[in-house]
Design a protein around this motif. Sequence first.
Motif, PDB file in Angstrom:
ATOM      1  N   TRP A  41       0.819  -1.217   0.000  1.00 21.70           N
ATOM      2  CA  TRP A  41       0.000   0.000   0.000  1.00 21.70           C
ATOM      3  C   TRP A  41       0.848   1.260   0.000  1.00 21.70           C
ATOM      4  O   TRP A  41       0.440   2.291  -0.557  1.00 21.70           O
ATOM      5  N   TYR A  42       2.023   1.208   0.606  1.00 23.02           N
ATOM      6  CA  TYR A  42       2.917   2.371   0.611  1.00 23.02           C
ATOM      7  C   TYR A  42       3.311   2.735  -0.823  1.00 23.02           C
ATOM      8  O   TYR A  42       3.186   3.894  -1.249  1.00 23.02           O
ATOM      9  N   TRP A  43       3.786   1.732  -1.567  1.00 24.21           N
ATOM     10  CA  TRP A  43       4.229   2.003  -2.938  1.00 24.21           C
ATOM     11  C   TRP A  43       3.052   2.115  -3.896  1.00 24.21           C
ATOM     12  O   TRP A  43       3.111   2.863  -4.879  1.00 24.21           O
ATOM     13  N   GLY A  44       1.960   1.396  -3.615  1.00 22.49           N
ATOM     14  CA  GLY A  44       0.760   1.540  -4.436  1.00 22.49           C
ATOM     15  C   GLY A  44       0.172   2.937  -4.335  1.00 22.49           C
ATOM     16  O   GLY A  44      -0.274   3.518  -5.331  1.00 22.49           O
ATOM     17  N   ALA A  45       0.179   3.505  -3.126  1.00 23.68           N
ATOM     18  CA  ALA A  45      -0.322   4.867  -2.936  1.00 23.68           C
ATOM     19  C   ALA A  45       0.519   5.863  -3.723  1.00 23.68           C
ATOM     20  O   ALA A  45       0.003   6.871  -4.225  1.00 23.68           O
TER      21      ALA A  45
END
Length: 459
Positions: free
Chosen positions: A262-266
């Motif tokens: 989710w960190y990199w997806g965001a």
Amino acid sequence: MGFLPYFAAKTQIVILGFICFGCPGMFNALNGTGGGGQVDREAGNNANTALYVCFIISGLFGGAIVNKCGVRFTMFISGLTYALYSGSYIYINHTGKSWFTIWAGAMLGLGAGIFWTAQGMIMMSYPLENEKGKFITIFWVIFNLGGVLGGVILLGTNYNHEGSLSDGAYAAFLAIEIGGSLCALVLAPPSKVVRTDGSHVEIKKVENVMSDAIAILKLFADPWMIILIPMMFSSNFYYSYQFGPYNGSLFTTRTKGFNNIWYWGAQMVTSGAFTRLLDRQSLSRKKRALYGVLITLAVVNAVWGGTLKMQNKYTHGALATTPPTPTDYPGGAIDFKDTARAAGPCILYACMGIQDALWNNMAYWLLGTITNDASRLARYAGFYKAIQSVGAAVSWQLDAKSVAFRTQLIVNWVLLVISALLMVYLSFRVKEQTDGEDHGDFKEKYVDSDSEQDVAAQV
């Protein structure tokens, strides 16, 4: 996207994205677990310090090396150092000794400085004036897919495993990083790249690497660079806190991988939305710069304010004592399956990714407004990465020396706010159109005149 000829600038940006997907994308996912995935973060923190100290040196010389040797083989060779670093953790798993990982970190620092200088030169010189934001988005989305995939690998290989990451996880990262470095051999020489309007990328040939390195050092007299130094210094500074005292300390092993998704997806989503503003032609360039920086500043304050609220609840993560000491966060380490406890902290970590995307997209966009000269942009990229690495080396040692988590948080927050305010100042000096080596409203006497004496040629 339709059919794109191989030599088209956009095609080359896509290839660049996949190179970074495989190399720094995997590195980011691994680093995002805190301490390179080890319960005891000391080895990872010291390896990162060695990495960024060496990065300072290679960043300063990177522009000269890339201008002299071209982008393909420099990115291929330097990309392999990412695989060396990931593989070194298998040695730690079996011996408990950290020397090889620290040495591999130093080698990665030497390679990464050259790697990111080449990336920066391509990223800032290939797009047209009105495409800079769009090209950054294309790259950023593909690049951060690497971090997302890395998170999936970490979650899958450690779903039923607690403690340091398994050999299988490190081996998977190593294989993908080798694949990413091989993609660099597919890049076209810059002299053959064609921009959207049919123009070609012009590179000034460097005959003397040392003289070009000296030209990079002269950037310390460039007013744009001086004002942007705090922004450069802080642009990787917060990773140490986010990956270690936060993600590495609060969550179970599998949740660290889950969080990375989710960190990199965001970051992918944020980059796409943000650069629509930065390329919006109905707004003047000054307004786009100002709005972009103000949005970034607002998100910085919201994210770090929320982080401070979380930080007030604990002082340390799991400690590699005998027997191991768990985190003092109420209720112990957070697992993503415990939704009631995990929702807020996991969402906050994703918001940290949003802040990172805004900060780095804004940084690249501002640097791209200074000049369109590819050779000069390679120097800027090297200077940027060198200063960035000074900040990163300091920040990883803060955690290695067990500086209080709350102190690390406050240092990060204050540094980001000061940097953003300086970026607001520069927003008012951005010119509507950048031609050649134009530095906005700053006088030409500040521009490094040595570059005018280079023999124009194509690499």
